[in-house]
Design a protein around this motif. Structure first.
Motif, mmCIF file in Angstrom:
data_model
loop_
_atom_site.group_PDB
_atom_site.id
_atom_site.type_symbol
_atom_site.label_atom_id
_atom_site.label_comp_id
_atom_site.label_asym_id
_atom_site.label_seq_id
_atom_site.Cartn_x
_atom_site.Cartn_y
_atom_site.Cartn_z
ATOM 1 N N TYR A 58 1.356 -95.344 -66.553
ATOM 2 C CA TYR A 58 1.396 -93.980 -66.284
ATOM 3 C C TYR A 58 1.188 -93.234 -65.916
ATOM 4 C CZ TYR A 58 -2.735 -91.744 -68.645
ATOM 5 O OH TYR A 58 -3.517 -90.413 -69.371
ATOM 6 N N VAL A 59 -0.195 -93.383 -64.459
ATOM 7 C CA VAL A 59 -0.383 -92.505 -63.702
ATOM 8 C C VAL A 59 1.113 -91.657 -63.247
ATOM 9 C CG1 VAL A 59 -1.742 -92.351 -61.553
ATOM 10 C CG2 VAL A 59 -2.667 -93.479 -62.948
ATOM 11 N N PHE A 60 1.789 -92.722 -62.843
ATOM 12 C CA PHE A 60 3.418 -92.310 -62.423
ATOM 13 C C PHE A 60 3.964 -90.732 -63.303
ATOM 14 C CE2 PHE A 60 3.714 -95.393 -58.690
ATOM 15 C CZ PHE A 60 2.882 -95.054 -57.853
ATOM 16 N N SER A 75 3.004 -75.943 -43.438
ATOM 17 C CA SER A 75 3.596 -76.019 -44.263
ATOM 18 C C SER A 75 5.499 -76.287 -44.327
ATOM 19 C CB SER A 75 3.862 -73.922 -44.522
ATOM 20 O OG SER A 75 3.020 -73.967 -45.440
ATOM 21 N N ALA A 76 5.310 -76.508 -42.251
ATOM 22 C CA ALA A 76 6.189 -77.575 -42.105
ATOM 23 C C ALA A 76 7.028 -78.513 -42.368
ATOM 24 C CB ALA A 76 6.081 -76.770 -40.332
ATOM 25 N N ILE A 77 5.434 -79.205 -42.472
ATOM 26 C CA ILE A 77 5.387 -80.852 -42.705
ATOM 27 C C ILE A 77 6.481 -80.918 -44.142
ATOM 28 C CG2 ILE A 77 4.100 -82.995 -43.772
ATOM 29 C CD1 ILE A 77 2.372 -82.009 -42.607
ATOM 30 N N ARG A 78 7.467 -81.841 -44.305
ATOM 31 C CA ARG A 78 8.086 -82.387 -45.169
ATOM 32 C C ARG A 78 8.389 -83.660 -45.157
ATOM 33 N NH1 ARG A 78 7.820 -77.350 -45.097
ATOM 34 N NH2 ARG A 78 9.611 -76.559 -44.929
ATOM 35 N N HIS A 79 8.389 -84.641 -44.917
ATOM 36 C CA HIS A 79 8.603 -86.237 -45.472
ATOM 37 C C HIS A 79 6.495 -86.494 -45.105
ATOM 38 C CE1 HIS A 79 12.527 -85.929 -44.887
ATOM 39 N NE2 HIS A 79 12.402 -84.938 -43.694
ATOM 40 N N LEU A 80 5.828 -87.600 -45.808
ATOM 41 C CA LEU A 80 4.826 -87.732 -45.935
ATOM 42 C C LEU A 80 5.136 -88.973 -46.586
ATOM 43 C CD1 LEU A 80 2.239 -85.237 -46.562
ATOM 44 C CD2 LEU A 80 2.823 -86.246 -44.641
ATOM 45 N N THR A 81 4.122 -90.471 -46.216
ATOM 46 C CA THR A 81 4.263 -91.311 -46.763
ATOM 47 C C THR A 81 2.796 -91.807 -46.937
ATOM 48 O OG1 THR A 81 6.141 -92.244 -45.533
ATOM 49 C CG2 THR A 81 4.567 -93.944 -46.337
ATOM 50 N N LEU A 82 2.746 -92.217 -48.312
ATOM 51 C CA LEU A 82 0.754 -92.450 -48.780
ATOM 52 C C LEU A 82 0.612 -94.293 -48.995
ATOM 53 C CD1 LEU A 82 -1.541 -91.634 -49.589
ATOM 54 C CD2 LEU A 82 -0.710 -91.567 -51.747
ATOM 55 N N THR A 83 0.139 -94.767 -47.769
ATOM 56 C CA THR A 83 0.077 -96.209 -48.304
ATOM 57 C C THR A 83 -1.613 -96.103 -48.793
ATOM 58 O OG1 THR A 83 1.309 -96.661 -46.540
ATOM 59 C CG2 THR A 83 -0.814 -98.297 -47.704
ATOM 60 N N ALA A 84 -1.882 -96.538 -50.524
ATOM 61 C CA ALA A 84 -3.038 -96.573 -50.511
ATOM 62 C C ALA A 84 -3.212 -97.624 -52.456
ATOM 63 C CB ALA A 84 -2.852 -94.828 -51.931
ATOM 64 N N ARG A 85 -4.456 -98.030 -52.018
ATOM 65 C CA ARG A 85 -5.192 -98.314 -53.288
ATOM 66 C C ARG A 85 -4.545 -98.778 -54.524
ATOM 67 N NH1 ARG A 85 -8.530 -102.436 -51.472
ATOM 68 N NH2 ARG A 85 -9.636 -102.340 -50.094
ATOM 69 N N ILE A 86 -4.235 -98.887 -55.086
ATOM 70 C CA ILE A 86 -3.815 -98.418 -57.084
ATOM 71 C C ILE A 86 -5.181 -97.760 -57.387
ATOM 72 C CG2 ILE A 86 -3.761 -99.412 -58.888
ATOM 73 C CD1 ILE A 86 -1.912 -101.582 -57.768
ATOM 74 N N SER A 87 -6.434 -98.056 -56.630
ATOM 75 C CA SER A 87 -7.329 -97.254 -56.984
ATOM 76 C C SER A 87 -7.489 -95.554 -56.652
ATOM 77 C CB SER A 87 -8.713 -98.126 -56.720
ATOM 78 O OG SER A 87 -9.094 -98.044 -55.232
ATOM 79 N N HIS A 88 -6.972 -95.213 -55.835
ATOM 80 C CA HIS A 88 -7.023 -94.048 -55.099
ATOM 81 C C HIS A 88 -4.939 -93.460 -55.620
ATOM 82 C CE1 HIS A 88 -9.204 -95.504 -50.932
ATOM 83 N NE2 HIS A 88 -10.040 -94.642 -52.083
ATOM 84 N N LEU A 89 -4.644 -93.988 -56.723
ATOM 85 C CA LEU A 89 -3.857 -92.883 -56.858
ATOM 86 C C LEU A 89 -4.160 -93.048 -58.529
ATOM 87 C CD1 LEU A 89 -0.857 -95.625 -55.450
ATOM 88 C CD2 LEU A 89 -1.481 -93.824 -54.850
ATOM 89 N N ARG A 90 -4.960 -94.081 -58.669
ATOM 90 C CA ARG A 90 -5.369 -93.675 -60.629
ATOM 91 C C ARG A 90 -5.788 -92.188 -61.077
ATOM 92 N NH1 ARG A 90 -8.372 -99.337 -61.067
ATOM 93 N NH2 ARG A 90 -7.131 -100.660 -61.031
ATOM 94 N N ALA A 91 -5.738 -91.031 -60.042
ATOM 95 C CA ALA A 91 -6.280 -90.029 -60.867
ATOM 96 C C ALA A 91 -5.237 -89.017 -60.072
ATOM 97 C CB ALA A 91 -7.546 -89.718 -59.849
ATOM 98 N N LEU A 92 -4.427 -89.647 -59.876
ATOM 99 C CA LEU A 92 -3.257 -88.269 -58.725
ATOM 100 C C LEU A 92 -3.032 -87.465 -60.580
ATOM 101 C CD1 LEU A 92 -0.388 -90.327 -57.331
ATOM 102 C CD2 LEU A 92 -3.276 -90.043 -55.946
#
Length: 289
Positions: free
Chosen positions: A182-184, A118-135
């Motif tokens: 579309y996904v975003f 719960s203390a985490i405030r900043h995340l960076t996600l580097t991902a293939r587009i295939s991993h982002l399609r279902a967000l």
């Protein structure tokens, strides 16, 4: 009679001074790093953030400059106990694409105490587009599907294999840009627990396709929510052509409760359309439906 004095060290300082030192260490701006040339290895979040052994397992993908200060927490139990939550709140943890899936994220973080997650405030996600399609389908309005996360910023860096040698590379890029728009859009409609989402190009698309992605996102949200849909927009200059400008391109989506700034969606659509609001039933000038 002469008296001996004990040498001063960090733990002999008053609590206020120790906290100031911790803040100085963990709040230092991260050094710039080059984007990855290949997709990062899966990042076991629980191991990466445990301090009983080591926060640096061999297959951890992270920005070493952002996590380097965490080594202070390995000094002793007292420093870990009083500084760990502060450290977590100021460190930008860099996650790999498989962790975009809520089940994988929950599995990897299950050993992490809830207070630290719960203390985490900043995340960076580097991902293939295939991993982002279902967000939009799997997150259900929560970052990584986690009820514990309350992020000030989430940075997403899309990644795709180099297909520049393919005769269909441009067509593939256009298709993927429409998919991401579309996904975003569907993800941002109901996203909670995040102040700002920043999407960075870092060489994924050329500048033309990147503009199509951004314009498609803005216009889809305009069609959904009208002139004010609860989010605001900022983006890098669109006239910074060339390889360097294309690599550094970014846009931000600022949610309610985030810092002030950015344009309401109606203002941003008007700017992108050259001063006139387009008919919500059309897609002229925005790269498709």
């Amino acid at each position: 009679m002469a008296t001996t004095t004990q040498p001063a060290h960090l733990l002999t300082l008053p609590t206020e001074l120790r906290n100031a030192i911790y803040l100085y260490i963990f709040d230092s701006p991260p050094r710039a790093t080059s984007p990855p040339t290949s997709p990062p290895h899966p990042d076991p979040l629980a191991l990466a953030l445990r301090f009983d052994k080591t926060p640096y397992p061999p297959n951890l993908y992270s920005n070493p400059h952002s996590t380097l200060p965490l080594r202070l927490l390995l000094t002793n139990r007292q420093i870990h106990a009083e500084a760990s939550l502060l450290a977590f709140s100021h460190t930008r943890f860099h996650l790999a694409g498989p962790l975009a899936d809520p089940e994988t994220f929950a599995l990897r973080s299950r050993l992490l105490p809830r207070a630290k997650l719960s203390a985490i405030r900043h995340l960076t996600l580097t991902a293939r587009i295939s991993h982002l399609r279902a967000l939009n389908e799997t997150w259900a309005g929560l970052p990584f599907g986690s009820e514990e996360l309350r992020l000030e910023s989430l940075t997403i860096v899309p990644w795709r294999p180099d297909c520049s040698s393919s005769a269909y590379a441009e067509v593939a890029d256009l298709s993927q840009s429409h998919t991401l728009a579309y996904v975003f859009t569907e993800t941002f409609k109901g996203l909670r627990g995040v102040g700002v989402v920043e999407v960075r190009n870092q060489g994924c698309f050329n500048d033309v396709v990147w503009r199509i992605l951004y314009r498609g996102l803005v216009y889809r949200l305009y069609r959904w929510g009208g002139g004010e849909c609860g989010v605001r927009f900022e983006c890098s200059a669109e006239d910074s052509g060339g390889k360097e400008g294309e690599r550094d391109a970014w846009f931000r989506v600022l949610f309610q409760g985030s810092r002030e700034g950015g344009n309401e969606v109606g203002v941003e659509v008007r700017r992108l359309a050259g001063g006139e609001l387009p008919d919500p039933g059309t897609t002229a000038g925005f790269g498709g439906p």
